[in-house]
Every structure is written in structure tokens, then in C-alpha cells.
Scaffold this active site. Structure first.
Site, mmCIF file in Angstrom:
data_model
loop_
_atom_site.group_PDB
_atom_site.id
_atom_site.type_symbol
_atom_site.label_atom_id
_atom_site.label_comp_id
_atom_site.label_asym_id
_atom_site.label_seq_id
_atom_site.Cartn_x
_atom_site.Cartn_y
_atom_site.Cartn_z
ATOM 1 N N ASP A 446 0.679 -1.164 0.147
ATOM 2 C CA ASP A 446 0.041 0.029 0.062
ATOM 3 C C ASP A 446 0.973 1.343 0.020
ATOM 4 O O ASP A 446 1.430 1.588 1.072
ATOM 5 C CB ASP A 446 -0.860 -0.061 1.319
ATOM 6 C CG ASP A 446 -1.928 1.237 1.422
ATOM 7 O OD1 ASP A 446 -1.711 1.909 0.211
ATOM 8 O OD2 ASP A 446 -2.859 1.135 2.032
ATOM 9 N N HIS A 447 0.901 1.809 -0.867
ATOM 10 C CA HIS A 447 1.790 3.141 -1.190
ATOM 11 C C HIS A 447 1.353 4.329 -0.632
ATOM 12 O O HIS A 447 2.093 5.310 -0.457
ATOM 13 C CB HIS A 447 1.770 3.527 -2.713
ATOM 14 C CG HIS A 447 3.367 3.824 -3.332
ATOM 15 N ND1 HIS A 447 4.237 4.195 -2.137
ATOM 16 C CD2 HIS A 447 3.798 4.160 -4.542
ATOM 17 C CE1 HIS A 447 5.419 4.679 -3.130
ATOM 18 N NE2 HIS A 447 5.270 4.557 -4.099
ATOM 19 N N ARG A 448 0.282 4.312 0.067
ATOM 20 C CA ARG A 448 -0.232 5.403 1.094
ATOM 21 C C ARG A 448 0.796 5.370 2.354
ATOM 22 O O ARG A 448 1.162 6.567 2.958
ATOM 23 C CB ARG A 448 -1.573 5.389 1.666
ATOM 24 C CG ARG A 448 -2.482 5.362 0.528
ATOM 25 C CD ARG A 448 -4.045 5.318 1.040
ATOM 26 N NE ARG A 448 -3.942 3.762 1.530
ATOM 27 C CZ ARG A 448 -5.386 3.190 1.967
ATOM 28 N NH1 ARG A 448 -6.286 4.256 2.128
ATOM 29 N NH2 ARG A 448 -5.333 2.236 2.575
#
Length: 476
Positions: A446-448
Site C-alpha cells: 500500500d503506497h499510502r
């Protein structure tokens, strides 16, 4: 004659057999209207988005009504069965006033018309209470009809052949009587194949019917193909010949839950996937050595065991990867424990049970937990709780001969590791091209909350451990 009051009827509602489940499909009823049930008796089997579960009734009484037929999907909290808990016999309707009292001629009623109507498909309610027969001689229906016709028309009706007797419907057997022993997934398999479990010869321990027994029953009843006869080739079917070219399968159960979860994950968490190809020859040698180690006697040792341990060590070195995104609170939740999910393909679809507190387990303990997880999933006995609370996941697509993939995150998790097939390939080793055991790993995150640097470090650490397994000792 007394009648049952509404106060004596208890409505058993569809419970939430997992965390947050909203519906379940009724697979099988084990009772019928009129049956006596006791506290703790299983009355039906339901399938949720997570597992097949048998539901026990929480009180004693007599079944009054089944509100839904088999195959119906029911929302949690909806009443599915009504039970009379007054302690009396099966419900009987109150006596109706005689038509003679109002001056109307009596209409003959078919035998057994005093029974209460029941839901279509569930038979007639059995009852020990019957109407008391009227005193005096009974006049046959045909004789009474002829007398009325003669009085009104002045002559007797033309002779008619008597109507053939209609056999009474068969009454269902009491609940639980000689019920075959079989696990829920085996019962579902039998239902799908149209096999009556009472006709199946069990071969499992304590007389339990297995999946093989069901398949054997199907094979025994399958018609043998006739020997081909010499004949001219059949003419081509006309253009209007109707051939089924499509099959429609209802979206429900595990498939429905998986689809919703994957769509939600794919369009909520921005996925990034990185890949690395690694020489795992030393890991494969270690697997063979551990199989001979007495500490692993009776345990299943395979490459997945060491891959799981490698990921746990990589998470220990990079703990920020083991986190989740709390949208409501606008917080990143870093977890100091690892519930390691293992994606498992089962007859009911893809499920992801997890090993609780996998980070605290020794290698033999991890091997034991993996073995239990896989065996339980294949038998369809995975509980809903076992599929809740995962933090990271491994999906082993290599068992299908696939090199790698771009896995979608399990909802609520920040990373998932895909393991490709391990193949013998030409590889440069110590300056020379040699055949080596090679695989490709893919890590989606998850690149968040996981940037490229953190994701790359985790993937590189897993690869480094599988290339040099001794790092399990030096890095642990």
C-alpha cells in the site's frame, strides 16, 4: 381443544457466526415442522462468506415453521425458524364451527384436512394429536351427492366410475434418525452431485463419509457407455438445434465475499508491486536437511516454511511494513505482532486464514501451524475467526507452475508476498553458468503508508535470506 399461543413461540434468528458477516445461505435443514428439538441440537447448516457452519437451536420445543427453503440467502438477524416452547405437541389449529350450525349443508373434507398447512417443500407436520371422529354412521361422499342431485332434479345422476384412491403423502422421518455422519463440505459436495448420503457406504473413521466415498457413489451409479456400433456418421444438427453454450453460477458465499474485498482493496489502496529473481538452491538443500531432523519429525517441511520465516525476519528488520491505514482516524497503525495470512485455494474458493502471532513461533512451531492451517482449509473446516485479523499475507502461485504475479492486498493489510514456481535454470554462480534452483518473488504494498524504499528493503531482505539461509540465524 386448546391452541398454541403466540407467546409460546420462539423465533430463532440467523446469527452472525463470524466478525461482521451480514448474510448466510441455508444449505440444509435437519428438521421439519412438527419435529421435537432440544437445546443444542443442530437444526441446519449454513454457508457464510467464510465457512460452512452448523447452527444449534438454543432451546427445547416443537418446530412450528421453517421460514426459508434450502438455498436461500438470509440476512443476519432475520428469523429462520419458529419453535413452540410451551412443551405441548405439534401445533393444531382450533376447531372450526360446524357448517350445520349456520344452516348450510356439510361439505365433505378429505382425510387429514385437519393438519396445519406447512411450507412448500418440507412435507406435512407429524402430530400425535388428531381430530375426534364424529359419532353416527358416515354417508359416503358419492351417496350424499346422488341424494342431493335426485332431490333437485327429480332423477338420479348418470352412473360415474369411482375416482381412484390417491395415496397419502409420505411423512418425513424424524430429525436426526439414522443421519449419516459427514462433514459440512462433504454434505455440500453430495448435494451438488445429487447423491443421497444415506445410500453411501462410509470408509472414514467411526463411520464418517468422506469425499472419496461420495465420488465412488457417483461412479457406481453412472451408466456405462455402450459399445460403439458401426453406423454411418450422423447428419449435422439443424441450425435451430438448441445447445446450451453458457452456464450461469450465482455469485454468493466465498466467491461473493472475495470479489467485494478485492474490488474494495484495489480501488482503495494504491498498489505498487516490485519483483526480484533469486537463487534459492541453498534454501532447497536446507529443506531436505530439515526433513531428516528429529525436531521436525511428523511435520511437513517445504519451501513455503522457510519463505514464511524469511518474511517474518524481514518484517522484524523493517517493522513499519507491518501496518494498516485507518481512514476514519487518519492514522497509520503499526502492529507489533504478525498474524501471517496464507492464501489457500479450496473447493469453496480462495480463503486466507492466518497464523496468529507467527512472529513468536520457532521454526518447528511454524511448521506445525502451517500444516494445521492447510489441512483445515482443504477439509473446509476453517473458522471465520481464523480468517480475521491478518496483518501480512503470502500467496504461493508457484504451486500452479506460475512464475509470479501482481497480488492484490488483503483488505486492511499493507503487504502481500507472491512466490513463483521454483525451477532449475541456468544461473551465473561464482563466475560460471550453472544449473540452479531459481524463483521470482513479487511484493505488493500500500503506497499510502509504504514508500518505495521500505518496500524494496523488505523484498531484498526476503531474497537475501532465501539465497543464504544462514541469515535466519544471524538476522533473527
Amino acid at each position: 381443544m386448546t391452541t398454541m399461543t403466540e407467546a409460546s413461540v420462539r423465533e430463532f434468528k440467523m446469527p452472525d457466526v463470524g466478525e461482521g458477516l451480514t448474510e448466510a445461505e441455508i444449505l440444509k435443514w435437519y428438521v421439519q415442522p412438527g419435529d421435537t428439538v432440544t437445546d443444542g441440537q443442530v437444526v441446519c447448516e449454513v454457508e457464510t462468506a467464510k465457512a460452512a457452519v452448523e447452527l444449534p437451536i438454543p432451546y427445547d420445543g416443537v418446530v412450528r415453521e421453517l421460514h426459508f427453503p434450502e438455498g436461500t440467502t438470509v440476512d443476519v438477524g432475520t428469523s429462520i425458524i419458529a419453535v413452540d416452547v410451551s412443551g405441548g405437541a405439534a401445533p393444531v389449529p382450533a376447531a372450526e364451527p360446524r357448517p350445520e350450525a349456520a344452516g348450510a349443508p356439510a361439505e365433505p373434507k378429505p382425510e387429514g384436512s385437519g393438519r396445519q398447512p406447512v411450507l412448500v417443500g418440507y412435507g406435512v407436520a407429524t402430530s400425535s394429536t388428531r381430530r375426534r371422529p364424529r359419532k353416527g354412521p358416515e354417508v359416503p361422499v358419492q351417496q350424499a351427492s346422488a341424494a342431493i342431485h335426485t332431490e333437485l332434479n327429480g332423477h338420479a345422476p348418470a352412473a360415474q366410475a369411482p375416482a381412484p384412491a390417491v395415496p397419502a403423502p409420505a411423512l418425513p422421518a424424524p430429525a436426526g434418525a439414522d443421519r449419516p455422519l459427514a462433514k459440512p463440505p462433504v454434505r455440500k459436495l453430495a448435494k451438488d452431485l445429487g447423491v443421497d448420503l444415506t445410500t453411501v457406504v462410509p470408509t472414514g473413521p467411526d463411520g464418517i463419509i468422506t469425499r472419496e466415498d461420495v465420488h465412488a457413489a457417483v461412479a457406481a451409479t453412472a451408466p456405462k457407455a455402450p459399445a460403439p456400433a458401426a453406423s454411418p456418421a450422423p447428419a449435422a444438427a439443424p441450425a435451430s438445434y438448441d445447445i446450451a453454450r453458457e452456464t450461469r453460477v450465482p455469485i454468493k458465499g466465498v466467491r461473493k465475499a472475495t470479489a467485494a474485498a478485492m474490488v474494495g482493496s484495489a480501488f482503495t489502496a494504491p498498489h505498487v508491486t516490485e519483483f526480484v529473481t533469486v537463487d534459492v538452491t541453498r534454501t532447497m538443500k536446507l529443506v531436505e536437511e530439515l526433513k531428516q531432523d528429529k525436531e521436525f519429525a511428523g511435520l511437513r517441511v517445504n519451501p513455503l516454511l522457510l519463505i514464511a520465516k524469511a518474511l517474518l525476519v524481514a518484517i522484524k528488520r523493517n517493522p513499519e511494513i507491518n501496518a494498516s491505514w485507518d481512514e476514519a482516524a487518519q492514522e497509520i497503525v503499526v502492529k507489533h505482532y504478525v498474524n501471517l495470512g496464507i492464501a489457500a485455494a479450496t473447493p469453496r474458493g480462495l480463503i486466507v486464514p492466518n497464523i496468529k502471532d507467527a512472529h513468536a513461533k520457532t521454526l518447528p512451531q511454524l511448521a506445525e501451524s502451517l500444516g494445521e492451517l492447510v489441512a483445515t482449509a482443504r477439509e473446509g473446516r476453517t473458522s471465520p475467526a481464523a480468517m480475521q485479523g491478518g496483518t501480512v499475507t503470502i500467496t504461493n502461485v508457484g504451486v500452479f507452475g506460475v512464475d509470479t504475479g501482481t497480488p492484490i492486498l488483503n483488505p486492511g493489510e499493507s503487504a502481500i508476498l507472491a512466490v513463483g514456481a521454483i525451477k532449475l535454470q541456468p544461473w551465473v554462480h561464482k563466475g560460471k553458468v550453472k544449473p540452479r534452483q531459481v524463483t521470482t518473488l513479487a511484493l505488493s504494498f500500500d503506497h499510502r503508508l509504504v514508500d518505495g524504499e521500505l518496500g524494496s528493503k523488505v523484498l531484498a531482505d526476503v531474497a537475501a535470506i532465501l539465497e543464504q539461509p544462514k541469515r535466519l540465524i544471524s538476522w533473527a
